[in-house]
Design an enzyme around this catalytic site. Structure first.
Site, PDB file in Angstrom:
ATOM      1  N   ASP A   1       0.857  -1.186   0.000  1.00  0.00           N
ATOM      2  CA  ASP A   1       0.000   0.000   0.000  1.00  0.00           C
ATOM      3  C   ASP A   1       0.892   1.235   0.000  1.00  0.00           C
ATOM      4  OD1 ASP A   1       0.160   1.204   2.948  1.00  0.00           O
ATOM      5  OD2 ASP A   1      -0.040  -0.984   3.167  1.00  0.00           O
TER       6      ASP A   1
ATOM      7  N   ASP B   1      -9.575   2.970   6.397  1.00  0.00           N
ATOM      8  CA  ASP B   1      -8.418   2.947   7.304  1.00  0.00           C
ATOM      9  C   ASP B   1      -8.879   3.557   8.622  1.00  0.00           C
ATOM     10  OD1 ASP B   1      -6.070   3.232   8.679  1.00  0.00           O
ATOM     11  OD2 ASP B   1      -4.962   4.178   7.042  1.00  0.00           O
TER      12      ASP B   1
ATOM     13  N   GLU C   1      -7.933   3.699  12.508  1.00  0.00           N
ATOM     14  CA  GLU C   1      -6.833   3.336  13.413  1.00  0.00           C
ATOM     15  C   GLU C   1      -6.456   4.497  14.319  1.00  0.00           C
ATOM     16  OE1 GLU C   1      -2.869   3.358  11.820  1.00  0.00           O
ATOM     17  OE2 GLU C   1      -3.639   3.649   9.772  1.00  0.00           O
TER      18      GLU C   1
END
Length: 697
Positions: free
Chosen positions: A52, A141, A143
């Site tokens: 990524d 995403d 986090e």
């Protein structure tokens, strides 16, 4: 705000060595990293490698990444609702240009705006999806707060959990996910760190429908990604295992095969709630399946199947078959049958009819049957027709083993409680049971008469039945039992008139006879074979005549079948050393060697008729004779064999037969030859119109 957060914005792996080392924030500098000293020098030994990237990777050699083994890539598209990756297009297209599957990810800032708002922003800036086979599903995403403790442009970003409660964060994710599904048709993949997810969201259940991408940087090289958030997942789809190589950006591994990754990209995964609905319909956690081990569909199975694991079994789903549980002995039987590649997916739940103690579960390629005291075994579709033809359970019972292959000639078979079913690619599947199996065994099984080519068929002459095999048939009656008839024996049986001629076989072929012969007994006679003579039936009067002629040592084996239409409605059968002749008046008798030659000289049947008895010895002077309807043939070692008929025989009698002065004939004395002279050892006889005159030498 985009300018305020800095070039590239936030990126995946906020606790990785690379991010913490490069982030200018003092609060991030204080974070403990999750990485190992050898990070970047290894990769897991399973799955499919990928990477990524974001705006922080300004130049990526995509061909080099491909050559290193990367087969998929995720590219940062957006963050919050204020930032887009200016390199997105080049990175997204660059990865695809070398053959990679690629997708986009969005870095969530949940306290900035709603999940729905950021989902729309993501889709508008590269976060879409299509089922083209190479576009990966979008990624959320979610986090560690990249701006923990910071105020940027007057906005305070809060703590590592964004100053939001677990319930608020859970609601935000669902808002984002539902909006993504309405806009793209796919729920997003959730990228997260297990410790952060458990700490900030409280390890909630109910997110198992979202594929999991877990970030974990182990302290030593391993294939173990460590724990996942267990309330929603039992495993992960992607593991981010390194932030410092071997690939550009972050290094990842897909937990499966290329085919499964391609199915994942196509969106041909997920049961759309069918698995969960089936579980709930069976009683949920209090039902027979018990508690869920995962609330997520695990997909990418053979033929785009999915499953979920439960305490007492699994539920499997495909678009074609629907969702059905497979548990206990059925699961074991499915395993032995080769899973999906062997018999496909289940097409029903296990069913227990009230009319039998055997339960069953249907699969695409067969059924699994569970019989108390026998076990659970699969009957494939290729065997099902044979089982039906054999009478189902009432005929050959239930299966008591799985299919076993590797038999002679590439064959397979399956045992049932009352017989077996045998299969080859050429013959198909057919049952062999009871007396037929015993007869097959006696005939030498497959090497002897091959595989069955059909079921048992009845209604033959005399209430007989038979079963065809590739090299012969097995015939049965209640009286004779079952016996194989093959090759030359079958041809001989045909020539003998089949069942009306010599009946059904009463035993197998037996060898070791005189002169290396073999025979097979039938109800009305036997078929005898040698390599020289072939196989021929000997029956009734012919067998008795053969016996009187001394069997094989006397006149050898038969060399042909009975042939009729001879002079005076006679018939005969040839043997290696003579023939047996028959008429309705005389019966059957052998004529051999010198007697046959003498008969020939006497004009055969028109001359002296048919034999009426066997050769008889012990006459005066060690002579022998054989009777015919119009005379006899006499033989001694000195004179040979010669026929004597009336009127010669009457004159010979008057002279004292063999004991008289004339002795034995030395030429034919047959009236059919006309007037003439016949010689004897001691003189001659001359036949004229005046009668027979005798003269002595």
């Amino acid at each position: 705000m985009a300018e305020a957060v800095g070039a590239g914005g936030a990126e995946m792996g906020q606790r990785s060595a690379r991010v913490t080392a490069s982030d200018p924030s003092s609060s991030v500098k204080r974070l403990s990293t999750e990485s190992l000293s050898t990070e970047g020098t290894w990769m897991p030994t399973f799955g499919l490698q990928g990477l990524d990237v974001s705006g922080h990777q300004a130049s990526v050699d995509w061909r080099q990444q491909w050559n290193m083994g990367a087969r998929f890539a995720y590219v940062k598209a957006s963050e919050g609702n204020y930032f887009t990756n200016e390199l997105f297009s080049s990175q997204y297209q660059g990865s695809r240009s070398v053959g990679m599957l690629r997708g986009a990810y969005h870095f969530a800032i949940p306290n900035w705006s709603s999940g729905a708002d950021q989902a729309r922003y993501f889709v508008q800036n590269g976060g879409g999806w299509s089922a083209d086979g190479y576009t990966m599903p979008p990624v959320l995403d979610f986090e560690f707060n990249p701006y923990e403790g910071r105020t940027i442009n007057g906005f305070y970003f809060g703590n590592t959990c964004y100053n939001m409660s677990p319930a608020q964060l859970q609601s935000w994710v669902r808002d984002f996910g539902n909006t993504m599904r309405s806009l793209t048709g796919r729920l997003p993949v959730i990228y997260t760190n297990t410790s952060w997810w458990n700490s900030c969201l409280g390890n909630p259940a109910g997110f198992g429908d979202y594929p999991l991408w877990v970030a974990a940087y182990p302290k030593s090289a391993t294939n173990n990604a460590g724990p996942v958030p267990t309330a929603s997942w039992s495993t992960y789809s992607i593991w981010q295992y390194s932030s410092t190589g071997p690939f550009a950006g972050d290094s990842n591994v897909w937990n499966g095969t290329l085919a499964q990754l391609q199915a994942f990209a196509r969106g041909t995964v997920g049961s759309n709630g069918a698995i969960d609905a089936k579980w709930r319909a069976t009683g949920g956690a209090t039902g027979p399946l018990g508690a869920a081990r995962s609330t997520a569909d695990v997909c990418g199975l053979v033929n785009n199947g999915c499953y979920r694991a439960y305490a007492n079994g699994n539920i499997y789903w495909t678009a074609a078959t629907g969702a059905h549980p497979v548990t206990g002995p059925y699961w074991t039987a499915w395993d032995k049958a080769g899973w999906q590649k062997g018999i496909g997916y289940p097409t029903s739940d296990a069913t227990c009819p009230t009319t039998t103690s055997t339960c069953h579960q249907t699969f695409q390629g067969g059924n699994a049957y569970n019989t108390p005291g026998v076990g659970t075994f699969v009957v494939k579709n290729s065997y099902m027709s044979a089982w039906k033809t054999a009478g189902w359970q009432n005929g050959i019972g239930y299966p008591k083993s799985m299919e076993t292959c590797g038999l002679y000639g590439g064959g397979c078979y399956q045992e049932f409680t009352k017989g077996n079913i045998y299969w080859t690619a050429t013959t198909g599947a057919h049952a062999v049971t009871g007396a037929y199996w015993t007869a097959w065994q006696k005939a030498g099984f497959q090497p002897g008469i091959g595989y069955p080519t059909g079921p048992v068929t009845c209604g033959l002459y005399g209430n007989g039945c038979y079963q065809e095999f590739t090299k012969g048939n097995i015939y049965w009656t209640a009286t004779t039992g079952a016996h194989a008839v093959t090759g030359a024996y079958w041809t001989a049986w045909q020539k003998a008139g089949f069942q009306p001629g010599i009946g059904y076989p009463t035993g197998p072929v037996t060898c070791g006879l005189y002169g290396n012969g073999c025979y097979q007994p039938f109800a009305k006679g036997n078929i005898y074979w040698t390599a020289t003579t072939g196989a021929h039936a000997v029956t009734g009067a012919y067998w008795t005549a053969w016996q009187k002629a001394g069997f094989q040592p006397g006149i050898g084996y038969p060399t042909g079948p009975v042939t009729c239409g001879l002079y005076g409605n006679g018939c005969y059968q040839p043997f290696a050393k003579g023939n047996i002749y028959w008429t309705a008046t005389t019966g059957a008798h052998a004529v051999t060697g010198a007697y046959w030659t003498a008969w020939q000289k006497a004009g055969f049947q028109p001359g002296i008729g048919y034999p009426t008895g066997p050769v008889t010895c012990g006459l005066y002077g060690n002579g022998c004779y054989q009777e015919f309807t119009k005379g006899n043939i006499y033989w001694t070692a000195t004179t040979g064999a010669h026929a004597v008929t009336e009127p010669y025989r009457d004159a010979w009698r008057a002279q004292g037969w063999q004991a008289g002065k004339l002795g034995y004939p030395t030429s034919a004395a047959v009236a059919a030859a006309g007037y003439g002279t016949a010689t004897f050892q001691g003189g001659s006889m001359t036949w004229t119109s005046s009668g027979v005159a005798v003269s002595y030498s």
